[in-house]
Design an enzyme around this catalytic site. Structure first.
Site, mmCIF file in Angstrom:
data_model
loop_
_atom_site.group_PDB
_atom_site.id
_atom_site.type_symbol
_atom_site.label_atom_id
_atom_site.label_comp_id
_atom_site.label_asym_id
_atom_site.label_seq_id
_atom_site.Cartn_x
_atom_site.Cartn_y
_atom_site.Cartn_z
ATOM 1 N N ASP A 1 1.323 -0.851 -0.147
ATOM 2 C CA ASP A 1 -0.482 -0.240 0.295
ATOM 3 C C ASP A 1 0.620 1.330 -0.192
ATOM 4 O O ASP A 1 1.558 1.427 0.638
ATOM 5 C CB ASP A 1 -0.495 0.261 1.016
ATOM 6 C CG ASP A 1 -2.254 -1.451 1.163
ATOM 7 O OD1 ASP A 1 -1.200 -2.285 0.249
ATOM 8 O OD2 ASP A 1 -2.794 -1.124 2.252
ATOM 9 N N HIS B 1 -0.860 4.437 -0.201
ATOM 10 C CA HIS B 1 -1.993 5.313 0.149
ATOM 11 C C HIS B 1 -1.483 6.870 0.154
ATOM 12 O O HIS B 1 -1.551 7.117 1.039
ATOM 13 C CB HIS B 1 -1.967 4.631 1.831
ATOM 14 C CG HIS B 1 -2.639 3.766 1.818
ATOM 15 N ND1 HIS B 1 -4.171 3.897 1.269
ATOM 16 C CD2 HIS B 1 -3.128 2.671 2.285
ATOM 17 C CE1 HIS B 1 -4.866 2.853 1.977
ATOM 18 N NE2 HIS B 1 -4.195 1.805 2.846
ATOM 19 N N ASP C 1 -4.037 -0.039 -3.327
ATOM 20 C CA ASP C 1 -4.271 0.576 -2.721
ATOM 21 C C ASP C 1 -3.237 1.399 -2.435
ATOM 22 O O ASP C 1 -2.498 1.835 -2.227
ATOM 23 C CB ASP C 1 -3.878 0.047 -1.380
ATOM 24 C CG ASP C 1 -5.386 -0.565 -0.253
ATOM 25 O OD1 ASP C 1 -6.540 -0.508 -1.702
ATOM 26 O OD2 ASP C 1 -5.333 -1.106 0.471
ATOM 27 N N ARG D 1 -6.141 8.190 2.384
ATOM 28 C CA ARG D 1 -5.596 8.877 3.646
ATOM 29 C C ARG D 1 -3.958 10.145 3.676
ATOM 30 O O ARG D 1 -3.850 10.558 4.463
ATOM 31 C CB ARG D 1 -4.922 7.210 4.391
ATOM 32 C CG ARG D 1 -5.901 6.319 4.284
ATOM 33 C CD ARG D 1 -5.239 5.320 5.943
ATOM 34 N NE ARG D 1 -6.383 4.646 6.109
ATOM 35 C CZ ARG D 1 -6.332 3.373 5.955
ATOM 36 N NH1 ARG D 1 -5.574 2.477 4.685
ATOM 37 N NH2 ARG D 1 -7.173 2.415 5.920
ATOM 38 N N ASN E 1 -8.462 -2.429 -2.718
ATOM 39 C CA ASN E 1 -10.096 -2.554 -2.513
ATOM 40 C C ASN E 1 -10.272 -0.696 -2.386
ATOM 41 O O ASN E 1 -11.174 0.277 -1.901
ATOM 42 C CB ASN E 1 -10.652 -2.851 -0.903
ATOM 43 C CG ASN E 1 -9.815 -2.129 0.549
ATOM 44 O OD1 ASN E 1 -8.070 -2.031 0.211
ATOM 45 N ND2 ASN E 1 -10.252 -1.494 1.206
ATOM 46 N N HIS E 2 -8.946 -0.168 -2.162
ATOM 47 C CA HIS E 2 -8.647 1.676 -2.267
ATOM 48 C C HIS E 2 -8.785 2.210 -3.672
ATOM 49 O O HIS E 2 -9.307 3.447 -3.695
ATOM 50 C CB HIS E 2 -7.777 2.252 -1.342
ATOM 51 C CG HIS E 2 -8.068 2.719 0.297
ATOM 52 N ND1 HIS E 2 -8.333 3.740 0.230
ATOM 53 C CD2 HIS E 2 -7.602 1.362 0.816
ATOM 54 C CE1 HIS E 2 -8.877 3.268 2.064
ATOM 55 N NE2 HIS E 2 -8.481 1.819 2.235
#
Length: 207
Positions: free
Chosen positions: A127, A129, A156, A160, A188-189
């Site tokens: 990730d 992010h 991902d 964030r 999932n992001h």
């Protein structure tokens, strides 16, 4: 800003770009010896208002430019440096990258096989992010992506962190540059509802 030497300049043309009141540099735009637009900034009054000359030391910001509408290695290298200076990609360039990436992904299957030989290497990343500077550090530590230095990012990419847009454009640019050696898996992001909740949508609107 990157301290550099002005050389091979075909044109130097002050364009009067607005600056903050406390900005220590005055703008000079030029075309460098590779034909790219470069924003050069020299200290105010450093030479009594004299125009920059070949060999003068200035501070430079290179605006990333597509070559004949296509991503090349120089573009991606310039893009990373550009984003390190907290700049924003011109809208027309951003749209072109998005359109080309969408067309490329539409041609790929939903499940992609990565076939490696005995001595082949692939760098697997988790990730990101929205942490652009972490992404840049990954490339510094593991090498620039290439046909012999493959990468797999397992989704991902966004949310964030504060630089999700920058992360996306760097990753998509690498995908366009090395479509068979740079892989992006969906996490999932990478979903609209999650993006609304965790910040990516608002960042896109703001930028």
């Amino acid at each position: 800003w990157v301290e550099t030497t002005l050389r091979g300049v075909a044109e130097v043309n002050p364009r009067g770009a607005p600056l903050p009141n406390d900005a220590p540099f005055a703008p000079l735009d030029a075309v460098d010896n590779e034909g790219r637009w470069v924003n050069y900034w020299e200290p105010r009054g450093a030479r009594g208002g004299a125009r920059a000359r070949g060999g003068d030391t200035l501070f430079a910001r290179i605006t990333p430019c597509l070559e004949n509408g296509q991503v090349n290695e120089q573009f991606v290298r310039d893009l990373i440096q550009y984003y390190k200076q907290l700049q924003r990609l011109p809208t027309t360039t951003a749209y072109k990258i998005l359109a080309d990436a969408k067309a490329l992904f539409a041609q790929e299957p939903s499940l992609v096989d990565i076939r490696l030989g005995r001595d082949d290497v692939v760098v697997v990343c988790g990730d990101i992010h929205g942490q652009f500077f972490d992404l840049a550090r990954i490339f510094e530590l593991n090498g620039f992506p290439s046909e012999s230095n493959r990468y797999l990012f397992n989704g991902d990419f966004v949310d964030r962190g504060p630089w999700s847009v920058e992360v996306v454009f760097v990753l998509l640019s690498f995908k366009l540059l090395f479509p068979r050696h740079f892989f992006l898996g969906r996490g999932n992001h990478e979903a609209e509802e999650i993006n609304k909740l965790y910040g990516f949508q608002n960042e896109v609107i703001e930028k």
